[in-house]
Design a protein around this motif. Structure first.
Motif, PDB file in Angstrom:
ATOM      1  N   ASN A   1      36.766  47.246  28.488  1.00  0.00           N
ATOM      2  CA  ASN A   1      37.056  47.110  29.924  1.00  0.00           C
ATOM      3  C   ASN A   1      35.895  46.432  30.649  1.00  0.00           C
ATOM      4  O   ASN A   1      35.695  46.607  31.832  1.00  0.00           O
TER       5      ASN A   1
ATOM      6  N   ASP B   1      38.893  42.202  36.748  1.00  0.00           N
ATOM      7  CA  ASP B   1      39.526  43.165  37.645  1.00  0.00           C
ATOM      8  C   ASP B   1      40.926  43.503  37.159  1.00  0.00           C
ATOM      9  O   ASP B   1      41.339  44.668  37.187  1.00  0.00           O
TER      10      ASP B   1
ATOM     11  N   ARG C   1      40.630  45.871  34.221  1.00  0.00           N
ATOM     12  CA  ARG C   1      40.169  47.219  34.561  1.00  0.00           C
ATOM     13  C   ARG C   1      41.267  48.049  35.207  1.00  0.00           C
ATOM     14  O   ARG C   1      41.278  49.266  35.111  1.00  0.00           O
ATOM     15  N   ARG C   2      42.181  47.367  35.904  1.00  0.00           N
ATOM     16  CA  ARG C   2      43.305  48.109  36.485  1.00  0.00           C
ATOM     17  C   ARG C   2      44.188  48.708  35.394  1.00  0.00           C
ATOM     18  O   ARG C   2      44.787  49.752  35.589  1.00  0.00           O
TER      19      ARG C   2
ATOM     20  N   MET D   1      39.224  54.870  31.844  1.00  0.00           N
ATOM     21  CA  MET D   1      38.136  55.317  30.974  1.00  0.00           C
ATOM     22  C   MET D   1      37.716  56.733  31.349  1.00  0.00           C
ATOM     23  O   MET D   1      37.621  57.079  32.520  1.00  0.00           O
TER      24      MET D   1
ATOM     25  N   ALA E   1      41.279  55.210  44.032  1.00  0.00           N
ATOM     26  CA  ALA E   1      41.551  53.899  43.447  1.00  0.00           C
ATOM     27  C   ALA E   1      42.995  53.432  43.650  1.00  0.00           C
ATOM     28  O   ALA E   1      43.213  52.286  44.040  1.00  0.00           O
TER      29      ALA E   1
ATOM     30  N   LEU F   1      43.167  52.143  47.193  1.00  0.00           N
ATOM     31  CA  LEU F   1      42.353  50.962  47.487  1.00  0.00           C
ATOM     32  C   LEU F   1      42.750  49.765  46.637  1.00  0.00           C
ATOM     33  O   LEU F   1      42.809  48.637  47.122  1.00  0.00           O
ATOM     34  N   VAL F   2      42.999  50.009  45.361  1.00  0.00           N
ATOM     35  CA  VAL F   2      43.188  48.897  44.433  1.00  0.00           C
ATOM     36  C   VAL F   2      44.663  48.518  44.306  1.00  0.00           C
ATOM     37  O   VAL F   2      45.011  47.342  44.355  1.00  0.00           O
TER      38      VAL F   2
ATOM     39  N   LYS G   1      46.933  49.463  46.451  1.00  0.00           N
ATOM     40  CA  LYS G   1      47.481  49.384  47.809  1.00  0.00           C
ATOM     41  C   LYS G   1      48.745  50.224  47.963  1.00  0.00           C
ATOM     42  O   LYS G   1      49.704  49.812  48.605  1.00  0.00           O
TER      43      LYS G   1
ATOM     44  N   ALA H   1      41.941  59.024  35.821  1.00  0.00           N
ATOM     45  CA  ALA H   1      42.244  57.788  35.100  1.00  0.00           C
ATOM     46  C   ALA H   1      43.751  57.560  35.037  1.00  0.00           C
ATOM     47  O   ALA H   1      44.228  56.438  35.233  1.00  0.00           O
TER      48      ALA H   1
ATOM     49  N   MET I   1      45.902  55.878  37.975  1.00  0.00           N
ATOM     50  CA  MET I   1      46.008  54.421  38.108  1.00  0.00           C
ATOM     51  C   MET I   1      47.119  53.872  37.210  1.00  0.00           C
ATOM     52  O   MET I   1      47.335  52.663  37.153  1.00  0.00           O
TER      53      MET I   1
ATOM     54  N   LEU J   1      37.829  52.068  37.337  1.00  0.00           N
ATOM     55  CA  LEU J   1      39.084  52.344  38.039  1.00  0.00           C
ATOM     56  C   LEU J   1      39.609  51.102  38.737  1.00  0.00           C
ATOM     57  O   LEU J   1      40.628  51.145  39.416  1.00  0.00           O
TER      58      LEU J   1
ATOM     59  N   LEU K   1      37.888  49.293  41.096  1.00  0.00           N
ATOM     60  CA  LEU K   1      37.281  48.992  42.395  1.00  0.00           C
ATOM     61  C   LEU K   1      36.360  47.787  42.264  1.00  0.00           C
ATOM     62  O   LEU K   1      35.625  47.660  41.283  1.00  0.00           O
TER      63      LEU K   1
END
Ligand SMILES: Nc1ncnc2c1ncn2[C@@H]1O[C@H](COP(=O)(O)OP(=O)(O)O)[C@@H](O)[C@H]1O
Ligand SMILES: [Mg+2]
Lengths: 259, 402
Positions: free
Chosen positions: A67, A92, A95-96, A100, A120, A123-124, A126, A169, A172, B302, B304
């Motif tokens: 990752n 990015d 990682r989504r 981990m 997350a 924020l990530v 949305k 984890a 997400m 995650l 970010l």
């Protein structure tokens, strides 16, 4: 939480889609240390792969390249169809999809358990906060700590913290979960509750790469077990073969030490 | 009462040695306090403070414009009462809080007593005494009302409350200096406590973001940014503030075209800001260093982004660690404003020096300096109390586990 009867999880034949493909990965740390000396690994969708090996053999370094927490200098890694490169957008995106779980939990101490989970996704991804909170509560229920949702991580035991970290984890909705010695920092009586959660996860579609020294877990849950030593992948075999009739002298020596 | 006595005996007279030391210290303390009280109540002549109370408060701010300052004060007092009450009505979700904890009852009692006694002791006219009583009533009344009703306010409205403070600050700037249709009062006419608080709050508010940026710059991976931050921080920390203040008075004139250079007061306020930012950056840097790298790794894994990880994971933790050191910086910044008197500005110490130079009040230095010390002590104590309350509210470790 239900524990599967032994070996039920690893009899499932995974669909043959490659989720992680590492070829000839080499890494030097900035101080010149050659930590990975050409590692190969292929993990299919839904597979559980356990990585074992003596301390300092490069296990953490290897899975952290999946990752992009560590970079590498030679070789190729493709995760879920995306080739790892220095392109930040790529990183990015990967990682989504890759969650981990760390040895030291690494929960955010200034946020409540629930906020640790929802940060997350909101924020990530949305997503709407209320919806994420519902999902987070369901996940906390699944790992058996729903009643601690409004506490802070510092108020929980190690085992509870690690279960929160797993739920975080999962929130997400990753396709791949990496575990770096998830039970090594735990008191012995808490190891089991975390392993139970991981067993339960292994039944799902999710792909797992687990660095651990828990032999029983590997025997029961893993599809394949990998031995790393001195920055190389030495042996790779199904658990029955790995633990009973390993083909490498190095593996036998390692097993002698831990069994 | 009995337990208090027992505790006193236990703590002060545990062993014969302790007892001797305690008695000696108590005697010394009584002597000193007695002397101070005798001087303050009998010998001192407080007329110098009474006659100049307005000068100490606002300097030469024109009398016919002082209503603006009264308006500003009542707005501030109102906002304070409101925020205080709402904070108590909404204890943190994980903690049960009392609506009227003991500290609050003590504070209200002290404030009420002060509001009655001080205007009278200063010999203010009846009308002005009444205004202070009104302000105290406003504070306590709003504290009570917001505490009682606040719990049932709609969350939307509650979210707007913190916005009151920055808005009020900007309003205050307009009220003090003029503009937007309000008559102008030149900064050269501001003075006393007004100027002290204004320059200190300006510098505190602006040095904070600047200091955070400098600290981040110092830890940046971009060499240019890192070196620029290091050079700035080390240069500022290597120079005495007073030389920078004098330098600032001149340098703005060289750097900016004539007419664009800010007023003398503002030049000093900017120098204070730039000066404090360097020290603040070091406080923030120590906070950043206290956040384990695992935190960033967890945030990044995650998904970010670097900026989001900084904003939501690293900075909240780093700033909480750095809070006591930062407040220490703010307190010394407040005290450093006294140096403005050396470049000819009439903040508290400047006013004090003009008053003491007045032949009418010759030899009254002790009264003036003691007043100044008490005023500064009050401001710093307020900062310290506020920061400790904030620290407790932010720190999850102080939450009693259930
Ligand atoms: N940041 C680093 N810089 C230099 N060497 C490192 C760094 N991190 C790890 N190493 C070295 O790389 C080797 C592999 O480390 P690691 O992947 O953590 O091993 P494992 O997880 O198998 O115990 C070890 O010898 C370790 O000392
Ligand atoms: Mg490791």
């Amino acid at each position: 939480m239900t524990t599967t009867p032994a070996a039920a999880a690893n009899t499932v034949v995974p669909a043959n889609t490659v989720m992680i493909e590492a070829q000839g990965v080499q890494k030097w740390y900035p101080n010149g240390f050659h930590a990975l000396r050409g590692c190969d690994l292929r993990v299919n969708r839904g597979e559980v792969v356990v990585i074992m090996g003596p301390s300092g053999s490069g296990k953490s370094t290897f899975i952290r390249t999946f990752n992009a927490l560590e970079d590498f200098q030679k070789g190729r890694i493709v995760v879920d169809g995306i080739a790892l490169s220095n392109d930040l957008r790529n990183i990015d995106a990967i990682r989504r999809e890759v969650g981990m779980v760390f040895q030291q939990f690494n929960l955010f101490p200034h946020l409540t358990v629930l906020d640790n989970l929802t940060l997350a996704p909101v924020l990530v991804r949305k997503r709407a906060k209320a919806e994420v909170e519902r999902q987070a509560m369901a996940l906390l229920q699944r790992v058996g700590i729903a009643e601690q949702a409004s506490k802070f991580p510092g108020q929980l035991s190690g085992g509870q913290q690690q279960r929160v970290a797993i739920a975080r984890a999962l929130c997400m909705e990753p396709r791949i979960l990496l575990f770096d010695e998830p039970t090594s920092a735990l008191d012995p009586e808490m190891v089991r509750e975390v392993l139970d959660v991981m067993r339960n996860l292994a039944e799902d579609d999710i792909t797992m790469v687990v660095v651990t020294h828990e032999v029983k877990f590997a025997e029961q849950v893993a599809h394949r077990v990998v031995l790393m030593a001195e920055g190389e992948v030495v042996e790779e075999a199904p658990p029955q073969v790995f633990f009973n009739t390993p083909s490498h002298e190095r593996t036998r020596r390692f097993l002698d030490q831990i069994l | 009462m009995n337990s208090l006595l027992r505790r006193l005996r236990h703590e002060l007279f545990a062993t014969p040695g302790d007892a001797v030391l305690s008695v000696a210290l108590l005697a010394l303390l009584t002597l000193a306090m007695g002397g101070l009280l005798r001087w303050a109540l009998v010998q001192a002549n407080w007329a110098v403070i009474q006659a100049n109370s307005t000068l100490f408060a606002v300097g030469r701010y024109p009398a016919e414009q002082q209503w603006r300052l009264w308006l500003l004060t009542s707005l501030l007092v109102g906002a304070a009462g409101l925020s205080w009450g709402l904070l108590r009505a909404h204890p943190r979700a994980d903690r049960q809080g009392l609506l009227w904890p003991r500290n609050d009852r003590v504070a209200v009692g002290l404030l009420a007593g002060l509001a009655v006694w001080l205007p009278w002791a200063l010999g203010l006219t009846g009308g002005i005494q009444a205004r202070w009583w009104g302000l105290a009533a406003l504070l306590i009344g709003l504290r009570w009302l917001a505490g009682r009703q606040g719990a049932s306010w709609p969350p939307r409205l509650l979210k707007l409350v913190p916005l009151v403070w920055p808005l009020l600050y900007l309003t205050g700037m307009v009220l003090i200096g003029g503009g937007l249709g309000v008559a102008k009062v030149s900064p050269s006419e501001w003075g006393g406590l007004l100027l002290t608080l204004l320059s200190a709050s300006f510098a505190i508010l602006l040095c904070f973001p600047l200091g955070v940026l400098l600290a981040l710059g110092r830890r940046s991976e971009l060499p240019l940014l890192r070196w620029a931050s290091v050079i700035y921080i080390e240069f500022i920390r290597g120079a005495p503030l007073i030389t920078l203040l004098f330098l600032g008075q001149n340098i703005f004139g060289f750097l900016l075209p004539n007419g664009l250079a800010p007023e003398r007061v503002w030049r000093a306020a900017w120098v204070l800001t730039f000066f404090a930012a360097a020290y603040l950056a070091e406080a923030v840097r120590s906070g950043l260093a206290a956040v384990p790298t695992g935190q960033v790794e967890a945030a990044r894994s995650l998904g970010l982004s670097q900026a989001r990880a900084l904003q939501h994971v690293v900075l909240p933790q780093a700033l909480r660690v750095a809070l006591p050191a930062m407040v220490g910086q703010f307190i010394s910044l407040l005290q450093d404003t006294t140096l403005l008197s050396l470049i000819g500005l009439l903040e508290l110490l400047g006013v004090a020096r003009t008053v003491m130079a007045n032949p009418e009040f010759l030899g009254k230095n002790a009264e003036v300096y003691l007043t100044l010390a008490v005023l500064f002590w009050c401001c710093c104590a307020a900062l310290g109390l506020g920061s400790r309350a904030l620290e407790r509210r932010l720190d999850p470790r102080t939450v009693p586990s259930r």
